[in-house]
Design a protein around this motif. Structure first.
Motif, PDB file in Angstrom:
ATOM      1  N   MET A 123       0.853  -1.177   0.000  1.00 43.99           N
ATOM      2  CA  MET A 123       0.000   0.000   0.000  1.00 43.99           C
ATOM      3  C   MET A 123       0.895   1.235   0.000  1.00 43.99           C
ATOM      4  O   MET A 123       1.844   1.331   0.767  1.00 43.99           O
ATOM      5  N   THR A 124       0.594   2.183  -0.864  1.00 42.91           N
ATOM      6  CA  THR A 124       1.392   3.402  -0.963  1.00 42.91           C
ATOM      7  C   THR A 124       1.097   4.328   0.225  1.00 42.91           C
ATOM      8  O   THR A 124       0.111   4.148   0.951  1.00 42.91           O
ATOM      9  N   ASP A 125       1.955   5.327   0.409  1.00 42.56           N
ATOM     10  CA  ASP A 125       1.725   6.315   1.471  1.00 42.56           C
ATOM     11  C   ASP A 125       0.396   7.026   1.270  1.00 42.56           C
ATOM     12  O   ASP A 125      -0.325   7.291   2.229  1.00 42.56           O
ATOM     13  N   SER A 126       0.065   7.321   0.021  1.00 44.83           N
ATOM     14  CA  SER A 126      -1.195   7.991  -0.288  1.00 44.83           C
ATOM     15  C   SER A 126      -2.382   7.113   0.098  1.00 44.83           C
ATOM     16  O   SER A 126      -3.356   7.593   0.686  1.00 44.83           O
ATOM     17  N   GLN A 127      -2.311   5.839  -0.228  1.00 42.34           N
ATOM     18  CA  GLN A 127      -3.389   4.924   0.135  1.00 42.34           C
ATOM     19  C   GLN A 127      -3.515   4.804   1.652  1.00 42.34           C
ATOM     20  O   GLN A 127      -4.624   4.797   2.187  1.00 42.34           O
ATOM     21  N   THR A 128      -2.384   4.726   2.332  1.00 38.57           N
ATOM     22  CA  THR A 128      -2.394   4.637   3.787  1.00 38.57           C
ATOM     23  C   THR A 128      -3.051   5.872   4.389  1.00 38.57           C
ATOM     24  O   THR A 128      -3.890   5.761   5.288  1.00 38.57           O
ATOM     25  N   ARG A 129      -2.708   7.052   3.891  1.00 39.65           N
ATOM     26  CA  ARG A 129      -3.341   8.288   4.375  1.00 39.65           C
ATOM     27  C   ARG A 129      -4.838   8.279   4.098  1.00 39.65           C
ATOM     28  O   ARG A 129      -5.635   8.678   4.941  1.00 39.65           O
ATOM     29  N   ASN A 130      -5.229   7.819   2.919  1.00 39.40           N
ATOM     30  CA  ASN A 130      -6.652   7.773   2.581  1.00 39.40           C
ATOM     31  C   ASN A 130      -7.417   6.815   3.493  1.00 39.40           C
ATOM     32  O   ASN A 130      -8.522   7.121   3.936  1.00 39.40           O
ATOM     33  N   VAL A 131      -6.824   5.664   3.793  1.00 43.21           N
ATOM     34  CA  VAL A 131      -7.475   4.707   4.693  1.00 43.21           C
ATOM     35  C   VAL A 131      -7.563   5.311   6.096  1.00 43.21           C
ATOM     36  O   VAL A 131      -8.586   5.161   6.783  1.00 43.21           O
ATOM     37  N   GLU A 132      -6.533   6.017   6.530  1.00 47.76           N
ATOM     38  CA  GLU A 132      -6.585   6.691   7.840  1.00 47.76           C
ATOM     39  C   GLU A 132      -7.710   7.723   7.865  1.00 47.76           C
ATOM     40  O   GLU A 132      -8.424   7.847   8.861  1.00 47.76           O
ATOM     41  N   ARG A 133      -7.875   8.451   6.778  1.00 45.79           N
ATOM     42  CA  ARG A 133      -8.978   9.416   6.692  1.00 45.79           C
ATOM     43  C   ARG A 133     -10.326   8.706   6.749  1.00 45.79           C
ATOM     44  O   ARG A 133     -11.264   9.166   7.384  1.00 45.79           O
ATOM     45  N   GLN A 134     -10.427   7.581   6.037  1.00 46.59           N
ATOM     46  CA  GLN A 134     -11.671   6.820   6.076  1.00 46.59           C
ATOM     47  C   GLN A 134     -12.000   6.394   7.498  1.00 46.59           C
ATOM     48  O   GLN A 134     -13.160   6.487   7.924  1.00 46.59           O
ATOM     49  N   ILE A 135     -11.019   5.947   8.237  1.00 46.25           N
ATOM     50  CA  ILE A 135     -11.237   5.549   9.627  1.00 46.25           C
ATOM     51  C   ILE A 135     -11.727   6.747  10.432  1.00 46.25           C
ATOM     52  O   ILE A 135     -12.665   6.630  11.221  1.00 46.25           O
ATOM     53  N   GLU A 136     -11.115   7.894  10.211  1.00 43.07           N
ATOM     54  CA  GLU A 136     -11.523   9.112  10.919  1.00 43.07           C
ATOM     55  C   GLU A 136     -12.948   9.514  10.545  1.00 43.07           C
ATOM     56  O   GLU A 136     -13.752   9.846  11.403  1.00 43.07           O
ATOM     57  N   TRP A 137     -13.272   9.480   9.254  1.00 48.57           N
ATOM     58  CA  TRP A 137     -14.559   9.965   8.777  1.00 48.57           C
ATOM     59  C   TRP A 137     -15.687   8.955   8.929  1.00 48.57           C
ATOM     60  O   TRP A 137     -16.829   9.324   9.165  1.00 48.57           O
ATOM     61  N   TYR A 138     -15.379   7.661   8.707  1.00 45.75           N
ATOM     62  CA  TYR A 138     -16.425   6.640   8.643  1.00 45.75           C
ATOM     63  C   TYR A 138     -16.330   5.586   9.744  1.00 45.75           C
ATOM     64  O   TYR A 138     -17.137   4.673   9.782  1.00 45.75           O
ATOM     65  N   GLY A 139     -15.323   5.694  10.603  1.00 48.52           N
ATOM     66  CA  GLY A 139     -15.194   4.762  11.711  1.00 48.52           C
ATOM     67  C   GLY A 139     -14.366   3.534  11.409  1.00 48.52           C
ATOM     68  O   GLY A 139     -13.924   2.841  12.316  1.00 48.52           O
ATOM     69  N   GLU A 140     -14.131   3.234  10.160  1.00 48.00           N
ATOM     70  CA  GLU A 140     -13.326   2.094   9.739  1.00 48.00           C
ATOM     71  C   GLU A 140     -13.046   2.231   8.246  1.00 48.00           C
ATOM     72  O   GLU A 140     -13.685   3.039   7.568  1.00 48.00           O
ATOM     73  N   PRO A 141     -12.106   1.451   7.721  1.00 48.61           N
ATOM     74  CA  PRO A 141     -11.839   1.527   6.284  1.00 48.61           C
ATOM     75  C   PRO A 141     -13.080   1.137   5.474  1.00 48.61           C
ATOM     76  O   PRO A 141     -13.810   0.206   5.838  1.00 48.61           O
ATOM     77  N   LEU A 142     -13.305   1.847   4.386  1.00 47.96           N
ATOM     78  CA  LEU A 142     -14.454   1.533   3.542  1.00 47.96           C
ATOM     79  C   LEU A 142     -14.335   0.140   2.926  1.00 47.96           C
ATOM     80  O   LEU A 142     -15.346  -0.511   2.684  1.00 47.96           O
ATOM     81  N   GLY A 143     -13.117  -0.328   2.711  1.00 49.71           N
ATOM     82  CA  GLY A 143     -12.933  -1.689   2.200  1.00 49.71           C
ATOM     83  C   GLY A 143     -13.562  -2.722   3.123  1.00 49.71           C
ATOM     84  O   GLY A 143     -14.156  -3.701   2.661  1.00 49.71           O
ATOM     85  N   ASP A 144     -13.448  -2.508   4.447  1.00 51.38           N
ATOM     86  CA  ASP A 144     -14.057  -3.424   5.409  1.00 51.38           C
ATOM     87  C   ASP A 144     -15.584  -3.352   5.338  1.00 51.38           C
ATOM     88  O   ASP A 144     -16.269  -4.373   5.354  1.00 51.38           O
ATOM     89  N   ARG A 145     -16.099  -2.122   5.261  1.00 51.66           N
ATOM     90  CA  ARG A 145     -17.558  -1.956   5.229  1.00 51.66           C
ATOM     91  C   ARG A 145     -18.139  -2.560   3.961  1.00 51.66           C
ATOM     92  O   ARG A 145     -19.124  -3.300   3.998  1.00 51.66           O
ATOM     93  N   PHE A 146     -17.536  -2.227   2.816  1.00 48.32           N
ATOM     94  CA  PHE A 146     -18.031  -2.769   1.559  1.00 48.32           C
ATOM     95  C   PHE A 146     -17.845  -4.292   1.519  1.00 48.32           C
ATOM     96  O   PHE A 146     -18.693  -5.007   0.996  1.00 48.32           O
ATOM     97  N   GLY A 147     -16.739  -4.771   2.063  1.00 45.33           N
ATOM     98  CA  GLY A 147     -16.481  -6.209   2.081  1.00 45.33           C
ATOM     99  C   GLY A 147     -17.550  -6.985   2.831  1.00 45.33           C
ATOM    100  O   GLY A 147     -17.979  -8.060   2.388  1.00 45.33           O
TER     101      GLY A 147
END
Length: 186
Positions: free
Chosen positions: A1-25
């Protein structure tokens, strides 16, 4: 996972409570849909869903899509979901697909009635700012909201500001704050 992806997943956790990949999964597993089918129910393109799941994108930019996601999650979390006939499940997925309201302007009853009964439908909630003000003011006095904001100020300044503005502030100031928050980061 790139630094950009890691930052985006961290933002998702902040905004949505968990990574969107987990929710969609979880939805994919519960519904037995392909990513393209789930994207269709949510009103996203399949590539956008994939980008959100992998952290190539951080944010669901459409309030209607977020509303559909929340509605769908609540609907399939109901233990009665699995007992519904496939045609009824398909009909309810089509209902979710048709939802156009924002999570901020709709109060939704996600728990569906037993098979055979009419499903609950989203109901307009009115002005979201006054709804939030009413809820906060129903559970605490202005002094209690201010005390809570003071307790949160050091560690959670944004939450403290939200309590102050929405809980104890004037409605025009609360509307301006609401508009600024919805606009998101510059």
């Amino acid at each position: 996972m790139t630094d950009s992806q890691t930052r985006n997943v961290e933002r998702q956790i902040e905004w949505y409570g968990e990574p969107l990949g987990d929710r969609f999964g979880r939805l994919l597993a519960r519904l037995g849909l392909s990513q393209a089918q789930l994207a269709g129910v949510l009103g996203l393109s399949a590539p956008m869903l994939s980008q959100l799941m992998t952290g190539h994108r951080s944010k669901i930019s459409s309030p209607a899509v977020l509303s559909r996601l929340l509605h769908l999650e609540a609907m399939v979390a109901d233990p009665a979901w699995a007992a519904l006939p496939p045609d009824e499940q398909s009909r309810r997925l089509a209902d979710v697909r048709a939802v156009e309201r924002s999570t901020l302007t709709t109060v939704t009853s996600e728990v569906q009635p037993a098979a055979g009964a009419a499903p609950a439908r989203p109901q307009p909630a009115g002005d979201p700012v006054t709804v939030v003000q009413d809820v906060l003011r129903a559970v605490a006095s202005a002094a209690e909201l201010e005390a809570a904001a003071q307790m949160l100020e050091q560690e959670y300044p944004d939450l403290a500001e939200a309590l102050r503005v929405l809980g104890t502030g004037r409605t025009p100031d609360a509307r301006a704050y609401y508009a600024r928050i919805l606009a998101g980061p510059a």
